[in-house]
Design a protein around this motif. Structure first.
Motif, PDB file in Angstrom:
ATOM      1  N   ALA A 540     -61.121  67.568  37.036  1.00 42.67           N
ATOM      2  CA  ALA A 540     -61.912  68.598  37.720  1.00 42.67           C
ATOM      3  C   ALA A 540     -61.868  68.430  39.232  1.00 42.67           C
ATOM      4  O   ALA A 540     -61.735  69.414  39.979  1.00 42.67           O
ATOM      5  N   GLU A 541     -61.993  67.174  39.707  1.00 41.08           N
ATOM      6  CA  GLU A 541     -61.958  66.936  41.159  1.00 41.08           C
ATOM      7  C   GLU A 541     -60.599  67.326  41.740  1.00 41.08           C
ATOM      8  O   GLU A 541     -60.515  67.936  42.810  1.00 41.08           O
ATOM      9  N   GLN A 542     -59.532  66.963  41.038  1.00 40.74           N
ATOM     10  CA  GLN A 542     -58.194  67.303  41.515  1.00 40.74           C
ATOM     11  C   GLN A 542     -57.965  68.812  41.462  1.00 40.74           C
ATOM     12  O   GLN A 542     -57.343  69.390  42.362  1.00 40.74           O
ATOM     13  N   LEU A 543     -58.480  69.448  40.434  1.00 41.23           N
ATOM     14  CA  LEU A 543     -58.330  70.900  40.321  1.00 41.23           C
ATOM     15  C   LEU A 543     -59.057  71.607  41.477  1.00 41.23           C
ATOM     16  O   LEU A 543     -58.551  72.602  42.033  1.00 41.23           O
ATOM     17  N   ALA A 544     -60.207  71.088  41.853  1.00 41.79           N
ATOM     18  CA  ALA A 544     -60.931  71.649  43.004  1.00 41.79           C
ATOM     19  C   ALA A 544     -60.129  71.474  44.280  1.00 41.79           C
ATOM     20  O   ALA A 544     -60.062  72.386  45.127  1.00 41.79           O
ATOM     21  N   ASP A 545     -59.505  70.297  44.438  1.00 44.42           N
ATOM     22  CA  ASP A 545     -58.645  70.053  45.595  1.00 44.42           C
ATOM     23  C   ASP A 545     -57.482  71.034  45.635  1.00 44.42           C
ATOM     24  O   ASP A 545     -57.120  71.578  46.686  1.00 44.42           O
ATOM     25  N   ILE A 546     -56.868  71.243  44.473  1.00 42.29           N
ATOM     26  CA  ILE A 546     -55.724  72.164  44.389  1.00 42.29           C
ATOM     27  C   ILE A 546     -56.165  73.578  44.766  1.00 42.29           C
ATOM     28  O   ILE A 546     -55.453  74.302  45.480  1.00 42.29           O
ATOM     29  N   ALA A 547     -57.336  73.970  44.313  1.00 40.51           N
ATOM     30  CA  ALA A 547     -57.836  75.316  44.621  1.00 40.51           C
ATOM     31  C   ALA A 547     -58.030  75.490  46.125  1.00 40.51           C
ATOM     32  O   ALA A 547     -57.626  76.514  46.708  1.00 40.51           O
ATOM     33  N   TYR A 548     -58.647  74.501  46.753  1.00 37.77           N
ATOM     34  CA  TYR A 548     -58.896  74.615  48.193  1.00 37.77           C
ATOM     35  C   TYR A 548     -57.579  74.597  48.978  1.00 37.77           C
ATOM     36  O   TYR A 548     -57.376  75.419  49.878  1.00 37.77           O
ATOM     37  N   ALA A 549     -56.690  73.668  48.626  1.00 39.73           N
ATOM     38  CA  ALA A 549     -55.400  73.604  49.321  1.00 39.73           C
ATOM     39  C   ALA A 549     -54.617  74.901  49.151  1.00 39.73           C
ATOM     40  O   ALA A 549     -53.983  75.397  50.089  1.00 39.73           O
ATOM     41  N   VAL A 579     -62.241  74.172  29.054  1.00 41.36           N
ATOM     42  CA  VAL A 579     -62.954  75.173  29.848  1.00 41.36           C
ATOM     43  C   VAL A 579     -64.059  74.522  30.675  1.00 41.36           C
ATOM     44  O   VAL A 579     -64.372  74.965  31.786  1.00 41.36           O
ATOM     45  N   ASP A 580     -64.663  73.433  30.151  1.00 39.41           N
ATOM     46  CA  ASP A 580     -65.683  72.729  30.925  1.00 39.41           C
ATOM     47  C   ASP A 580     -65.085  72.114  32.191  1.00 39.41           C
ATOM     48  O   ASP A 580     -65.739  72.059  33.235  1.00 39.41           O
ATOM     49  N   LYS A 581     -63.859  71.646  32.098  1.00 44.36           N
ATOM     50  CA  LYS A 581     -63.179  71.094  33.283  1.00 44.36           C
ATOM     51  C   LYS A 581     -63.045  72.161  34.364  1.00 44.36           C
ATOM     52  O   LYS A 581     -63.313  71.919  35.546  1.00 44.36           O
ATOM     53  N   VAL A 582     -62.647  73.362  33.973  1.00 44.03           N
ATOM     54  CA  VAL A 582     -62.485  74.451  34.937  1.00 44.03           C
ATOM     55  C   VAL A 582     -63.826  74.859  35.516  1.00 44.03           C
ATOM     56  O   VAL A 582     -63.961  75.125  36.718  1.00 44.03           O
ATOM     57  N   ARG A 583     -64.859  74.895  34.662  1.00 40.74           N
ATOM     58  CA  ARG A 583     -66.200  75.260  35.133  1.00 40.74           C
ATOM     59  C   ARG A 583     -66.693  74.238  36.168  1.00 40.74           C
ATOM     60  O   ARG A 583     -67.242  74.609  37.223  1.00 40.74           O
ATOM     61  N   GLU A 584     -66.476  72.959  35.890  1.00 39.35           N
ATOM     62  CA  GLU A 584     -66.891  71.907  36.826  1.00 39.35           C
ATOM     63  C   GLU A 584     -66.108  72.009  38.135  1.00 39.35           C
ATOM     64  O   GLU A 584     -66.683  71.872  39.225  1.00 39.35           O
ATOM     65  N   ALA A 585     -64.815  72.254  38.039  1.00 39.75           N
ATOM     66  CA  ALA A 585     -63.986  72.387  39.244  1.00 39.75           C
ATOM     67  C   ALA A 585     -64.448  73.561  40.099  1.00 39.75           C
ATOM     68  O   ALA A 585     -64.487  73.480  41.336  1.00 39.75           O
ATOM     69  N   THR A 586     -64.823  74.664  39.450  1.00 43.29           N
ATOM     70  CA  THR A 586     -65.301  75.839  40.184  1.00 43.29           C
ATOM     71  C   THR A 586     -66.557  75.505  40.976  1.00 43.29           C
ATOM     72  O   THR A 586     -66.696  75.872  42.155  1.00 43.29           O
ATOM     73  N   GLU A 587     -67.487  74.795  40.335  1.00 36.69           N
ATOM     74  CA  GLU A 587     -68.727  74.431  41.027  1.00 36.69           C
ATOM     75  C   GLU A 587     -68.463  73.463  42.178  1.00 36.69           C
ATOM     76  O   GLU A 587     -69.128  73.534  43.225  1.00 36.69           O
ATOM     77  N   LEU A 588     -67.519  72.573  42.016  1.00 37.81           N
ATOM     78  CA  LEU A 588     -67.161  71.660  43.103  1.00 37.81           C
ATOM     79  C   LEU A 588     -66.632  72.433  44.311  1.00 37.81           C
ATOM     80  O   LEU A 588     -66.984  72.139  45.458  1.00 37.81           O
ATOM     81  N   VAL A 589     -65.763  73.414  44.066  1.00 36.77           N
ATOM     82  CA  VAL A 589     -65.222  74.218  45.172  1.00 36.77           C
ATOM     83  C   VAL A 589     -66.353  74.968  45.871  1.00 36.77           C
ATOM     84  O   VAL A 589     -66.431  75.012  47.106  1.00 36.77           O
ATOM     85  N   ARG A 590     -67.243  75.562  45.102  1.00 36.88           N
ATOM     86  CA  ARG A 590     -68.361  76.312  45.696  1.00 36.88           C
ATOM     87  C   ARG A 590     -69.251  75.405  46.547  1.00 36.88           C
ATOM     88  O   ARG A 590     -69.711  75.797  47.629  1.00 36.88           O
ATOM     89  N   THR A 591     -69.483  74.192  46.075  1.00 34.47           N
ATOM     90  CA  THR A 591     -70.347  73.267  46.806  1.00 34.47           C
ATOM     91  C   THR A 591     -69.683  72.767  48.079  1.00 34.47           C
ATOM     92  O   THR A 591     -70.302  72.705  49.155  1.00 34.47           O
ATOM     93  N   PRO A 594     -68.388  76.499  50.643  1.00 29.48           N
ATOM     94  CA  PRO A 594     -69.193  77.696  50.333  1.00 29.48           C
ATOM     95  C   PRO A 594     -68.662  78.975  50.960  1.00 29.48           C
ATOM     96  O   PRO A 594     -69.011  80.074  50.519  1.00 29.48           O
ATOM     97  N   GLU A 595     -67.814  78.851  52.000  1.00 29.45           N
ATOM     98  CA  GLU A 595     -67.264  80.038  52.659  1.00 29.45           C
ATOM     99  C   GLU A 595     -66.155  80.692  51.838  1.00 29.45           C
ATOM    100  O   GLU A 595     -65.761  81.842  52.095  1.00 29.45           O
ATOM    101  N   LEU A 596     -65.650  79.999  50.828  1.00 35.19           N
ATOM    102  CA  LEU A 596     -64.496  80.469  50.076  1.00 35.19           C
ATOM    103  C   LEU A 596     -64.926  81.355  48.910  1.00 35.19           C
ATOM    104  O   LEU A 596     -65.871  81.046  48.184  1.00 35.19           O
ATOM    105  N   LYS A 597     -64.228  82.470  48.732  1.00 34.59           N
ATOM    106  CA  LYS A 597     -64.468  83.340  47.584  1.00 34.59           C
ATOM    107  C   LYS A 597     -63.769  82.739  46.369  1.00 34.59           C
ATOM    108  O   LYS A 597     -62.535  82.688  46.317  1.00 34.59           O
TER     109      LYS A 597
END
Length: 689
Positions: A540-549, A579-591, A594-597
């Protein structure tokens, strides 16, 4: 109804086609919706005119948007019969059909090759008036000094002013490269005080290619290389013994020899296979004779094409001398040189600010790729290519140099690089060649590598061995600021490209993982897919990183990031580890950002379809309009991008690596020359920051 820009000249030999191509390229980047019209084509067939075909291919124009009107023979016949109005009427009718479906039309006037050049000038002026098109006048400076060029510009202004046309710009073409600044200073301001741009004479455009000669003489190829785009630097009609002939043979020469002159034929073959001797561009066997079968076996796989002609040697040489070089879709290197000169010398923004053009909202694949090249060349960077012994790398490097996109350093065994270039007909001018084994910086690079990897037990002797490898040497160039970025992988694995970067370039602060994206270029927009090439199963943490990058990469390349975190379930409708991994990654990105859609989990249909999104995720600012798609694992991402590419015809550009401190990018081992050109441009843009 689109606006017309008429490219005209008052003098023969002006090089209008280069200006038409450069102008079309600038207009395409600005408006995205162009057409091309050549009212009178110089050849015998309207449908096969080289410039019409080039414009269709270069800008992906349909036959309805890029077309010719009539042949020069037809136009002369109508003018001789006093039927000038018919030329005008037919031209206006075709122009209106083209302009109805685009924002701007580049109209290229006649070539002024008849004895009645004054009548042709008036014909072009009348066409421009009837089409209500602003005129870009091309003035040739070949053979003129600065004062004479300035006089020619004034004469052109007066001539067209008297003809009552709207003069948008004057472009001086074919100027002595060494005197361009003198010429620019000598040109007097016109009544509108608009900048007159000066383009150099390009040797690359004056040399015919082997393909042009073979086509003009209708030659039959009997053996040798199938690469016919090599420029012919000179013609050598053999009239001496083979050993003596070798003394005058030069790189890129076209050898014309009677098929029964076995000594000269053997000398030409031997020269091409000996590294320190020149490789000819091609060989024409005359008098309809081929040598005996043993000699034919020797040149069967020659690094140059072999043709047969039924004319004699002297007659063949005369025919070759009459072949004109011209821009065409079959000559990508000439096109690259023309566009490079245009964008280096012409401020397109200033030129196009003189007319009103609408800004498009659609981003077509071709427009996206054109913008890559344009933006990369606007702030030059230095890119290193470690695989200099691969023919595709050398061909791409030559195109990039001619397009003036960036500065290039090519690594490899210098003798082998030059041998491959000679065999492929690649011009290495302007490319910096470096052999890591003999490089002056090898010791400094080895010392730095030993220092950075001392904790892994790497000593100086081992570091010296490592720095012979192209990927390590190139990556260290980037690390120490001797290059701004590196592109590798045409002949090596992804691991070979990434490993050195992971060892000492490292990831950016705040980024825990190196990942990748593909730009998926659909007919009307660009999407970003990540990660489809590097990480098999990110947490989840890596997925959040990938999303932001991926959002940062999207923004850097002009895609407004709206990030969809993909899963097999949308919103709160599903559960399970994946799906829980993706849900957790989404919340990490939002936290964290916060400026990112960003929204997720989302199924793909909910991410792209407004109607599905309205049902499954009403009120989401991402669902139904996502531009960045983050896949939960490599298996899903890699298969999805390939499925979309193959089923929809989307153009996939990448993988583009992200998360590193400095730009390093990987190529597929099946990459094309165009893939390499695009990846280098992307790397240069990443280096711009």
């Amino acid at each position: 109804m689109g606006q017309g820009i008429f490219v005209a000249t008052t003098t023969a030999g002006a090089g209008k086609s280069l200006v038409s191509l450069g102008l079309a390229d600038s207009l395409y980047k600005r408006s995205g919706s162009i057409g091309y019209f050549r009212p009178v084509v110089p050849g015998d067939d309207v449908d096969s005119d080289p410039m019409v075909l080039l414009m269709r291919e270069q800008f992906r124009l349909s036959a309805e948007l890029a077309r010719g009107g009539m042949t020069a023979a037809e136009a002369r016949s109508l003018m001789t019969a006093g039927r000038h109005e018919e030329i005008q009427e037919r031209s206006v009718a075709l122009y209106e059909q083209i302009s109805a479906d685009c924002d701007v039309v580049v109209v290229e006037g006649t070539d002024l090759v008849t004895a009645e050049s004054a009548a042709e000038v008036e014909l072009n002026a009348e066409l421009a008036r009837n089409l209500n098109a602003a005129v870009v006048a091309v003035v040739p400076a070949v053979g003129l000094d600065p004062a004479e060029t300035a006089d020619a510009v004034d004469l052109t202004r007066h001539t067209l002013d008297d003809a009552g046309v709207d003069l948008l710009s004057v472009i001086v073409n074919r100027a002595d490269p060494a005197r361009i600044e003198e010429i620019s200073q000598a040109i007097r301001p016109g009544k509108h005080r608009r900048t007159v741009y000066v383009l150099p004479e390009l040797a690359e455009l004056s040399l015919p290619s082997v393909a042009e000669i073979a086509d003009a003489l209708k030659l039959q190829q009997v053996a040798g290389s199938e690469h016919l785009d090599r420029d012919v630097s000179e013609v050598k009609a053999v009239s001496m013994e083979g050993g003596n002939f070798l003394q005058i043979l030069r790189e890129g020469a076209l050898v014309i020899v009677s098929g029964d002159r076995s000594d000269a034929v053997l000398a030409t073959i031997a020269s091409s296979l000996t590294p320190e001797f020149p490789v000819p561009a091609g060989m024409i066997l005359t008098n309809g004779i081929e040598p005996n079968l043993h000699i034919q076996r020797l040149y069967a796989h020659a690094p140059f094409p072999v043709f047969i002609s039924f004319a004699d040697t002297f007659g063949t040489a005369q025919q070759v001398a009459s072949v004109r070089s011209e821009l065409s879709s079959a000559q990508p290197r000439k096109t690259a040189a023309a566009l490079g000169a245009w964008h280096q010398r012409v401020n397109a923004d200033e030129l196009l600010s003189r007319i009103e053009l609408s800004r498009p909202t659609r981003v077509t694949p071709l427009r996206f790729l054109h913008q890559l090249i344009s933006r990369a060349g606007a702030d030059r960077k230095r890119i290193v290519l470690p695989e200099g012994e691969d023919p595709r790398i050398l061909r791409a490097a030559e195109i990039l140099r001619r397009r003036d996109v960036c500065d290039l350093v090519v690594l490899g065994d210098l003798a082998r690089v030059r041998e491959v270039a000679a065999q492929e007909g690649v011009d290495l001018t302007g490319l910096e060649l470096v052999d890591p084994a003999d490089a002056l910086n090898r010791e400094r690079y080895a010392e730095e590598y030993a220092r950075l990897r001392a904790h892994r037990g790497v000593d100086l002797d081992r570091a010296r061995e490592v720095m012979v490898e192209g990927a390590y040497f190139g990556t260290m160039m980037v690390q120490l600021g001797d290059a701004d970025g590196m592109v590798s992988g045409a002949a090596h694995t992804t691991a070979n490209t990434i490993r050195p970067a992971l060892e000492f370039v490292k990831t950016r602060p705040g980024v825990s993982i190196v990942s990748s994206v593909f730009f998926m270029l659909l007919p009307d927009r660009a999407l970003v897919y990540g990660d489809c090439a590097v990480n098999p199963d990110p947490n989840a943490e890596q997925l959040a990183d990938i999303a932001y990058a991926s959002s940062l990469t999207a923004a850097q390349f002009g895609v407004d990031p709206r990030v969809a975190m993909l899963s097999y379930s949308t919103g709160a409708s599903g559960s399970g580890e994946a799906v829980d991994k993706v849900r957790e990654a989404t919340e990490l990105v939002r936290t964290q950002h916060p400026e990112l859609k960003v929204d997720g989990p989302l199924q793909y249909d909910a991410a792209v379809s407004a109607s599905v999104a309205a049902s499954k995720m009403p009120g989401s600012e991402v669902a139904g309009q996502a531009t960045v798609f983050i896949f939960p694992d490599l298996n899903t991402g890699n298969n999805t991008y390939k499925a979309v590419q193959q089923s929809s015809g989307a153009v996939a550009v990448g993988p583009v690596l992200q998360g590193l401190n400095k730009p390093v990018n990987d190529l597929s081992r099946g990459c094309t020359v165009d893939d390499i050109v695009n990846t280098v441009a992307i790397t240069a843009l990443q280096a711009q920051g």
